[in-house]
Write an enzyme that holds these catalytic residues in place. Structure first.
Site, PDB file in Angstrom:
ATOM      1  N   ASN A   1       0.845  -1.197   0.000  1.00 34.03           N
ATOM      2  CA  ASN A   1       0.000   0.000   0.000  1.00 34.03           C
ATOM      3  C   ASN A   1       0.875   1.239   0.000  1.00 34.03           C
ATOM      4  O   ASN A   1       1.791   1.356   0.815  1.00 34.03           O
ATOM      5  CB  ASN A   1      -0.882   0.047   1.253  1.00 34.03           C
ATOM      6  CG  ASN A   1      -1.897   1.174   1.194  1.00 34.03           C
ATOM      7  OD1 ASN A   1      -2.684   1.233   0.253  1.00 34.03           O
ATOM      8  ND2 ASN A   1      -1.857   2.070   2.150  1.00 34.03           N
ATOM      9  N   GLU A   2       0.615   2.127  -0.939  1.00 36.54           N
ATOM     10  CA  GLU A   2       1.366   3.382  -1.002  1.00 36.54           C
ATOM     11  C   GLU A   2       2.835   3.143  -0.657  1.00 36.54           C
ATOM     12  O   GLU A   2       3.373   3.708   0.306  1.00 36.54           O
ATOM     13  CB  GLU A   2       0.763   4.434  -0.081  1.00 36.54           C
ATOM     14  CG  GLU A   2      -0.592   4.919  -0.562  1.00 36.54           C
ATOM     15  CD  GLU A   2      -1.073   6.171   0.163  1.00 36.54           C
ATOM     16  OE1 GLU A   2      -0.589   6.446   1.275  1.00 36.54           O
ATOM     17  OE2 GLU A   2      -1.941   6.871  -0.393  1.00 36.54           O
TER      18      GLU A   2
ATOM     19  N   GLU B   1      -7.798   6.033  -4.120  1.00 37.22           N
ATOM     20  CA  GLU B   1      -8.273   6.605  -2.854  1.00 37.22           C
ATOM     21  C   GLU B   1      -8.459   8.108  -3.010  1.00 37.22           C
ATOM     22  O   GLU B   1      -7.624   8.770  -3.617  1.00 37.22           O
ATOM     23  CB  GLU B   1      -7.235   6.432  -1.732  1.00 37.22           C
ATOM     24  CG  GLU B   1      -6.966   5.039  -1.277  1.00 37.22           C
ATOM     25  CD  GLU B   1      -5.908   5.030  -0.162  1.00 37.22           C
ATOM     26  OE1 GLU B   1      -5.726   6.058   0.521  1.00 37.22           O
ATOM     27  OE2 GLU B   1      -5.252   4.001  -0.007  1.00 37.22           O
TER      28      GLU B   1
HETATM   29  C1  GLA Z   1      -3.397   6.815   2.522  1.00 36.08           C
HETATM   30  C2  GLA Z   1      -3.438   5.348   2.894  1.00 36.08           C
HETATM   31  C3  GLA Z   1      -4.694   4.960   3.579  1.00 36.08           C
HETATM   32  C4  GLA Z   1      -5.144   6.009   4.556  1.00 36.08           C
HETATM   33  C5  GLA Z   1      -5.278   7.321   3.840  1.00 36.08           C
HETATM   34  C6  GLA Z   1      -5.784   8.430   4.715  1.00 36.08           C
HETATM   35  O1  GLA Z   1      -3.897   7.078   1.298  1.00 36.08           O
HETATM   36  O2  GLA Z   1      -3.223   4.513   1.787  1.00 36.08           O
HETATM   37  O3  GLA Z   1      -4.453   3.738   4.255  1.00 36.08           O
HETATM   38  O4  GLA Z   1      -4.190   6.124   5.561  1.00 36.08           O
HETATM   39  O5  GLA Z   1      -4.008   7.698   3.378  1.00 36.08           O
HETATM   40  O6  GLA Z   1      -5.906   9.646   4.028  1.00 36.08           O
END
Ligand code: GLA
Length: 687
Positions: free
Chosen positions: A157-158, A315
């Site tokens: 993730n990210e 997101e």
């Molecule tokens: C990021 C993360 C998420 C969440 C969002 C909150 O995009 O990927 O898990 O923490 O930020 O804005």
């Protein structure tokens, strides 16, 4: 790119635009899941990201796996026709792993090891982390690789959100390997890094370290190479997860990028070719002057990474986030405007973080699709409204944004530009990018964001903000473009160093001197708050330089101060084209004026003044879709014929866009995104 040839709309299950969210059912009792899927269906949700932070639940101790709950979640979603964007679950390590192997934890430049207890606390080079994470990926893909609900793999993730730069000894060894592959010999490294300066010469590889905290300033090329290494290291990690997934599953693979103002550690130009689908996360940043303009820039840049193909917004938020100093809630209608701005700029799917607002943990005050208040709430009603609008906009899926202008953007230049020991710490790369982009946004010019060296031949105008670091072939590509009739606008502190941060001598801006027809001898930054008037009525701040004309004409000169009478803005005829130089930080109206003139000269039609009406056109071979997003407090009118998809009304000649509203008009395919459409917004032009 895209070996699986996946289109984003396919991820919805039936060719719709994707509508979805992160779904974290591990935070809830299974009884709640039933209500979740019922409400998801009501909202029109068709894709949810699960198992993003699932590691501790799936593997409660080394090698002990339990998939029961995830099985139930996937089966439940599938039974309701909701697809899954399945996380590999490796983003955050379980406590047992860092207890067993604390060496996994990343180390700061000052040598401070991070503690567990947050998230993403792992060193990107750690072999121990990789061993455990990749073992989990194997378990997950063997179990779910053919599950009918799974439509997309979501690696980690990210990647690099918190841990991109690790300075530990393991990272140091990996950095040395990376350097050996890049330079081959120590002599080549010493020469590239300029280690003759300050007695920094290396006589053995093991003397080389990451740019850890020093008592003075670090070697700039070492810092730059460490950024390159760190981006490559995480990309290598992504690729090792993707390889396992592809071995056991034919489902497309991606990860969520962070093309955004506050994250800059990954060079996504090099990452993009490894994704089956380009996905981005974006949150409005209220620390910036113009959050919605930055949203547009990020969306355009994401489309650039997707090479113009539709992409997925993985997101964004329905309202406030929780991680800015002041987390500003969205006002009614703002979420729709933000959402459709992404869609207008090429997204074929919109997802949120997250489905149901958490009641515990550090993100409990982050907005969600289903807020703490429940369904009797403005947010929920707007979520339902967005779902129904996306269904009405289905036919937009697969269409492409057309643009006549390009903006050259570079993560490498960003890393180099913002280093220490430069003429002024007040000038920052992204500020220049945003200032120039905003001028284009306000003049109604849709821009493609491209990498240095990109083929510009399809564009009428190319803008080049602060391209401080530039390779010879990249500079030549711009020169060739202008020589053969293109129009360029270059801003100050561009073309200064080569890829090793070595100054291009003989007068600034070394790489673009001929193109711009100028030569600058010295930089004279201004002090904070200091401004200088120009003879065309504009105001300059932050930066000036001693510029001499060598073929260019002065289009604006300083009219006061020690630079009085010398050029600040120049224009050069070069071959069949023109190249403008903005040699100072102009006020917004001043930048707009230059950009509008250059765009006009290039044949792009522009608006005279900011209207607060965002107009973007997507088109297929048959139809054009004119997105009209009214960010202002007054109604706008726009001249166009066709059918409005949100209200379902036919439009003959003019459509009205109420204050704060969005309209999407299907029209006969416009020949170009601007011509024939931008005919003035405020007056009824039907006659
Ligand atoms: C990021 C993360 C998420 C969440 C969002 C909150 O995009 O990927 O898990 O923490 O930020 O804005």
């Amino acid at each position: 790119m895209n070996p699986t040839n996946t289109s984003v709309a396919e991820l919805s299950g039936n060719g719709q635009l994707v509508y979805g969210c992160d779904y974290n059912p591990e935070q809830w009792d299974p009884a709640v899941w039933q209500e979740d899927v019922r409400l998801m269906k009501e909202a029109g949700v068709n894709l949810v990201a699960v198992n993003i932070f699932g590691w501790a639940e799936l593997e409660s101790s080394p090698g002990t796996y339990s998939f029961d709950r995830l099985d139930q979640v996937l089966d439940l979603l599938h039974a309701h026709g909701i697809g899954v964007n399945l996380g590999t679950g490796t983003s955050s390590t379980p406590a047992w792993l860092t207890t067993l192997h604390p060496e996994i934890l990343p180390e700061s430049a000052a040598g401070v090891r991070a503690w567990p207890g947050g998230r993403q606390a792992w060193c990107p080079s750690s072999p121990r982390y990789r061993e455990h994470a990749l073992r989990l990926v194997g378990e997950v893909v063997r179990r779910y690789g053919s599950h009918p609900a799974v439509r997309l793999w979501h690696v980690s993730n990210e990647l690099g959100c918190h841990n991109a730069l690790c300075y530990c000894d393991v990272s140091a060894a990996a950095f040395r390997d990376w350097l050996a592959a890049r330079y081959g010999t120590l002599d080549a490294l010493n020469s590239a890094w300029g280690t003759a300066f300050w007695s920094q010469r290396y006589s053995a590889w093991d003397q080389i370290l990451p740019p850890r905290t020093t008592v003075s300033t670090n070697n700039p090329t070492q810092v730059l190479d460490f950024h390159r290494f760190s981006s490559d290291e995480l990309l290598g990690y992504y690729r090792s997860e993707a390889e396992i997934l592809r071995e056991h599953s034919t489902v497309p693979v991606t990860t969520n990028f962070m093309v955004t103002a506050h994250i800059r550690n990954l060079d996504y130009w090099s990452w993009a070719p490894h994704m089956d689908v380009i996905a981005n996360d974006h949150y409005l940043d209220h620390r910036l002057d113009s959050p919605i303009v930055e949203l547009a820039f990020a969306a355009d840049a994401t489309r650039g990474l997707a090479q113009g193909q539709p992409w997925l917004l993985m997101e964004h938020s329905t309202s406030a986030v929780n991680w800015q100093p002041r987390n500003i809630a969205k006002v009614p209608g703002e979420m729709l405007r933000n959402s459709l701005a992404h869609l207008a700029r090429g997204a074929d799917g919109l997802c949120f973080f997250q489905w149901r607002a958490s009641v515990q943990g550090s993100e409990k005050f982050h907005s969600a699709m289903l807020p703490h208040t429940g369904t009797d709430s403005r947010i929920w009603r707007e979520v339902l409204e967005l779902g129904s609008i996306l269904a009405k906009l289905k036919e937009v899926a697969g269409t492409k944004v057309q643009s006549e202008a390009a903006l050259i953007f570079s993560w490498e230049a960003w890393w180099a530009y913002d280093q220490e020991s430069h003429p002024s710490s007040d000038v920052r790369y992204l500020d220049q990018v945003h200032a120039l982009y905003k001028a284009l946004w306000e003049t109604g010019v849709t821009v493609d964001i491209v990498a240095p060296g990109a083929d510009l031949s399809g564009y009428k105008l190319a803008v080049v903000p602060g391209l401080y670091l530039v390779r010879e072939d990249e500079a030549s590509a711009l020169e060739m473009y202008v020589r053969s009739g293109g129009h360029a606008v270059v801003t100050y502190f561009s073309g200064i160093v080569d890829e090793n941060e070595k100054v291009l001598t003989g007068g600034y801006p070394g790489a673009f001197r001929n193109l711009l027809g100028i030569r600058s001898e010295e930089f004279y930054p201004l002090t904070p708050g200091q401004t200088l008037a120009l003879d065309n009525g504009s105001t300059a701040s932050l930066w000036t330089e001693a510029t001499r004309l060598e073929g260019a004409e002065a289009r604006a000169s300083f009219s006061e101060g020690h630079r009085a009478g010398t050029p600040a803005v120049t224009r050069n005829r070069y071959g069949a084209g023109t190249a403008w130089y903005i040699g100072t930080a102009l006020d917004p109206a001043g930048i707009r004026e230059v950009v509008a003139e250059a765009a006009g000269e290039s044949g792009i039609s522009v608006l005279d003044s900011p209207q607060g009406l965002e107009v973007v056109v997507r088109s297929s071979t048959d139809d054009g879709y004119v997105f009209l997003i009214n960010h202002s407090d007054e109604e706008h009118k726009y001249a166009v014929h066709g059918h409005e998809l949100i209200t379902g009304e036919d439009v003959s000649h003019v459509v009205a866009i109420p204050a704060g509203a969005v309209r999407v008009v299907r029209t006969a395919n416009p020949e170009s995104p601007t011509h024939g459409l931008r005919t003035g917004q405020k007056d009824d032009e039907s006659d």
